[in-house]
Design a protein around this motif. Sequence first.
Motif, PDB file in Angstrom:
ATOM      1  N   GLY A 124       0.801  -1.207   0.000  1.00  0.00           N
ATOM      2  CA  GLY A 124       0.000   0.000   0.000  1.00  0.00           C
ATOM      3  C   GLY A 124       0.838   1.262   0.000  1.00  0.00           C
ATOM      4  O   GLY A 124       1.794   1.417  -0.763  1.00  0.00           O
ATOM      5  N   SER A 125       0.496   2.191   0.896  1.00  0.00           N
ATOM      6  CA  SER A 125       1.164   3.491   0.924  1.00  0.00           C
ATOM      7  C   SER A 125       2.582   3.433   1.466  1.00  0.00           C
ATOM      8  O   SER A 125       3.308   4.423   1.410  1.00  0.00           O
ATOM      9  N   ALA A 126       3.008   2.269   1.966  1.00  0.00           N
ATOM     10  CA  ALA A 126       4.402   2.129   2.397  1.00  0.00           C
ATOM     11  C   ALA A 126       5.328   1.884   1.208  1.00  0.00           C
ATOM     12  O   ALA A 126       6.509   2.251   1.236  1.00  0.00           O
ATOM     13  N   LEU A 127       4.808   1.297   0.145  1.00  0.00           N
ATOM     14  CA  LEU A 127       5.686   0.789  -0.908  1.00  0.00           C
ATOM     15  C   LEU A 127       6.380   1.868  -1.747  1.00  0.00           C
ATOM     16  O   LEU A 127       7.557   1.677  -2.118  1.00  0.00           O
ATOM     17  N   PRO A 128       5.756   3.010  -2.080  1.00  0.00           N
ATOM     18  CA  PRO A 128       6.486   3.986  -2.894  1.00  0.00           C
ATOM     19  C   PRO A 128       7.786   4.484  -2.279  1.00  0.00           C
ATOM     20  O   PRO A 128       8.623   5.058  -2.999  1.00  0.00           O
ATOM     21  N   TYR A 129       7.993   4.271  -0.986  1.00  0.00           N
ATOM     22  CA  TYR A 129       9.274   4.642  -0.377  1.00  0.00           C
ATOM     23  C   TYR A 129      10.416   3.852  -1.012  1.00  0.00           C
ATOM     24  O   TYR A 129      11.544   4.345  -1.113  1.00  0.00           O
ATOM     25  N   LYS A 130      10.138   2.621  -1.453  1.00  0.00           N
ATOM     26  CA  LYS A 130      11.126   1.797  -2.138  1.00  0.00           C
ATOM     27  C   LYS A 130      11.096   2.148  -3.621  1.00  0.00           C
ATOM     28  O   LYS A 130      10.403   1.522  -4.430  1.00  0.00           O
ATOM     29  N   ARG A 131      11.802   3.187  -4.004  1.00  0.00           N
ATOM     30  CA  ARG A 131      11.685   3.769  -5.334  1.00  0.00           C
ATOM     31  C   ARG A 131      11.887   2.765  -6.463  1.00  0.00           C
ATOM     32  O   ARG A 131      11.115   2.730  -7.433  1.00  0.00           O
ATOM     33  N   ARG A 132      12.931   1.970  -6.368  1.00  0.00           N
ATOM     34  CA  ARG A 132      13.231   1.047  -7.467  1.00  0.00           C
ATOM     35  C   ARG A 132      12.176  -0.052  -7.582  1.00  0.00           C
ATOM     36  O   ARG A 132      11.757  -0.397  -8.686  1.00  0.00           O
ATOM     37  N   LEU A 133      11.764  -0.590  -6.460  1.00  0.00           N
ATOM     38  CA  LEU A 133      10.738  -1.632  -6.478  1.00  0.00           C
ATOM     39  C   LEU A 133       9.430  -1.060  -7.030  1.00  0.00           C
ATOM     40  O   LEU A 133       8.755  -1.707  -7.843  1.00  0.00           O
ATOM     41  N   PHE A 134       9.085   0.134  -6.593  1.00  0.00           N
ATOM     42  CA  PHE A 134       7.883   0.797  -7.085  1.00  0.00           C
ATOM     43  C   PHE A 134       7.929   0.909  -8.612  1.00  0.00           C
ATOM     44  O   PHE A 134       6.962   0.564  -9.316  1.00  0.00           O
ATOM     45  N   GLY A 135       9.049   1.362  -9.139  1.00  0.00           N
ATOM     46  CA  GLY A 135       9.186   1.499 -10.581  1.00  0.00           C
ATOM     47  C   GLY A 135       9.082   0.168 -11.303  1.00  0.00           C
ATOM     48  O   GLY A 135       8.468   0.070 -12.380  1.00  0.00           O
ATOM     49  N   GLU A 136       9.671  -0.878 -10.735  1.00  0.00           N
ATOM     50  CA  GLU A 136       9.606  -2.205 -11.363  1.00  0.00           C
ATOM     51  C   GLU A 136       8.164  -2.697 -11.450  1.00  0.00           C
ATOM     52  O   GLU A 136       7.754  -3.309 -12.449  1.00  0.00           O
ATOM     53  N   ILE A 137       7.389  -2.450 -10.400  1.00  0.00           N
ATOM     54  CA  ILE A 137       5.998  -2.909 -10.391  1.00  0.00           C
ATOM     55  C   ILE A 137       5.187  -2.163 -11.447  1.00  0.00           C
ATOM     56  O   ILE A 137       4.407  -2.761 -12.201  1.00  0.00           O
ATOM     57  N   ASP A 169       8.670  11.827  -6.165  1.00  0.00           N
ATOM     58  CA  ASP A 169       9.421  10.721  -6.778  1.00  0.00           C
ATOM     59  C   ASP A 169       8.476   9.717  -7.420  1.00  0.00           C
ATOM     60  O   ASP A 169       8.724   9.226  -8.532  1.00  0.00           O
ATOM     61  N   ALA A 170       7.371   9.398  -6.729  1.00  0.00           N
ATOM     62  CA  ALA A 170       6.411   8.427  -7.259  1.00  0.00           C
ATOM     63  C   ALA A 170       5.817   8.924  -8.574  1.00  0.00           C
ATOM     64  O   ALA A 170       5.671   8.161  -9.545  1.00  0.00           O
ATOM     65  N   GLY A 171       5.471  10.217  -8.633  1.00  0.00           N
ATOM     66  CA  GLY A 171       4.923  10.765  -9.866  1.00  0.00           C
ATOM     67  C   GLY A 171       5.909  10.715 -11.006  1.00  0.00           C
ATOM     68  O   GLY A 171       5.569  10.335 -12.139  1.00  0.00           O
ATOM     69  N   ARG A 172       7.171  11.090 -10.723  1.00  0.00           N
ATOM     70  CA  ARG A 172       8.204  11.063 -11.760  1.00  0.00           C
ATOM     71  C   ARG A 172       8.448   9.648 -12.252  1.00  0.00           C
ATOM     72  O   ARG A 172       8.533   9.405 -13.464  1.00  0.00           O
ATOM     73  N   ILE A 173       8.559   8.698 -11.317  1.00  0.00           N
ATOM     74  CA  ILE A 173       8.838   7.308 -11.696  1.00  0.00           C
ATOM     75  C   ILE A 173       7.681   6.725 -12.498  1.00  0.00           C
ATOM     76  O   ILE A 173       7.880   6.031 -13.505  1.00  0.00           O
ATOM     77  N   ALA A 174       6.441   6.995 -12.065  1.00  0.00           N
ATOM     78  CA  ALA A 174       5.279   6.485 -12.790  1.00  0.00           C
ATOM     79  C   ALA A 174       5.240   7.050 -14.211  1.00  0.00           C
ATOM     80  O   ALA A 174       4.982   6.327 -15.184  1.00  0.00           O
ATOM     81  N   ALA A 181      -1.576   8.042 -16.372  1.00  0.00           N
ATOM     82  CA  ALA A 181      -1.981   9.137 -15.483  1.00  0.00           C
ATOM     83  C   ALA A 181      -1.597   8.749 -14.066  1.00  0.00           C
ATOM     84  O   ALA A 181      -1.357   7.567 -13.759  1.00  0.00           O
ATOM     85  N   VAL A 182      -1.544   9.750 -13.197  1.00  0.00           N
ATOM     86  CA  VAL A 182      -1.315   9.497 -11.772  1.00  0.00           C
ATOM     87  C   VAL A 182      -2.387  10.234 -10.973  1.00  0.00           C
ATOM     88  O   VAL A 182      -2.921  11.258 -11.411  1.00  0.00           O
ATOM     89  N   ALA A 183      -2.701   9.694  -9.805  1.00  0.00           N
ATOM     90  CA  ALA A 183      -3.666  10.328  -8.904  1.00  0.00           C
ATOM     91  C   ALA A 183      -3.045  10.421  -7.524  1.00  0.00           C
ATOM     92  O   ALA A 183      -2.447   9.458  -7.031  1.00  0.00           O
ATOM     93  N   LEU A 184      -3.193  11.578  -6.898  1.00  0.00           N
ATOM     94  CA  LEU A 184      -2.627  11.802  -5.572  1.00  0.00           C
ATOM     95  C   LEU A 184      -3.721  12.085  -4.566  1.00  0.00           C
ATOM     96  O   LEU A 184      -4.503  13.023  -4.734  1.00  0.00           O
ATOM     97  N   HIS A 185      -3.764  11.264  -3.513  1.00  0.00           N
ATOM     98  CA  HIS A 185      -4.583  11.568  -2.345  1.00  0.00           C
ATOM     99  C   HIS A 185      -3.729  12.465  -1.453  1.00  0.00           C
ATOM    100  O   HIS A 185      -2.657  12.064  -1.013  1.00  0.00           O
TER     101      HIS A 185
END
Length: 382
Positions: A124-137, A169-174, A181-185
């Motif tokens: 969930g919201s913990a995962l984007p902290y791991k930038r590389r893993l987030f990008g791979e997913i 970082d999450a927006g840039r990586i996505a 598209a990206v959505a931010l809460h």
Amino acid sequence: MERVTATLTKPALRIGPHPVDPPVVLAPMAGITNVAFRRLCREYGAGLYVCEMITTRALVERDPKTLEMVAFDPDEHPRSMQLYGVDPQTMYRAARMIVDEGLADHIDMNFGCPVPKVTRKGGGSALPYKRRLFGEIVRAAVRAAEPAGVPVTVKFRVGIDDEHHTYLDAGRIAEESGAAAVALHGRTAAQRYSGQADWSAIARLAEHVRTIPVLGNGDIFSAADATRMMRETGCDGVVVGRGCLGRPWLFRDLQAVFAGEPVPPGPPLGEVAQVLRRHAELLAEHMGEQKGLRDLRKHMAQYLRGFPVGSELRHRFGLVSGLGELDDLLAELDPDVPFPDDADGPRGRQGSAGKVVLPEGWLDDPEDETVPAAAEIDHNGG
């Protein structure tokens, strides 16, 4: 009558090949946004309506309950499904399954869930902290879905807490990974649903991500909130969650305001009773009468909010078990009672802020690509 009209000059929102007009997305809500509720909302206005969150592992393993949740009306288009996942390989398999079996036309990815049982495993919201893993997913989903014309979007929060913001970082990586598209809460995981959403973060993300649409989510409880968010943040569209609970006509209001028309007044109690009855019919059609009416109970307080309905009658509504019984209860309501002024504002459970539970050592290395252990949950919702 609320004389709110939109004077926005944004180009029409598109998610991949799909136009979204008005630029409004129904957020996935566990136990809420099933096919019955989505149909009820769609009857009030167009937009993009996302089904309940589906976990990737449960989908690829063909869990029977999960496959039941992957249900859409024949006229529902585009069919939008939200996936939760922490493993790039499982995400790829799930996205390929969706494409190969024609299960949906749009995939949204959930990286915003703040529930402790999810974050304590690194999901969930913990995962984007791991930038590389987030990008791979994200790249795994795009690689599986994009060639078939199925766009992938990504939803996330501001960060874990005020000391660990991840959204830029999450927006840039996505964006770099091919998301449509990206959505931010505009809340951190620590806030959960408490306090106020930080719309300034949505504005910063809209300035930071320039080649794909940025959608804003958080504290949209009226049509005026939606247009104000777009004006103040420069976002390309809005994501509506708790604001439509017990108020599916919010999508009628949003349809009107984005068409430059006056927003209709809130419905009197008699009209609310008709909406509640329609919701019951759709749930009964989807789940069967007994199960559907039991599911409706969770919505009663939201539909009746602010109206002068006595506690004894409210209690009986909360125990309803059949359509005939519901009809008897609705007949006891005064249909001429006007929509109450104090029925607007925050809806659903807000809860309170709290420390985010994370796996041990989670914050040590944001570049760690290791898939978090046991985080590939086998339940849906979130």
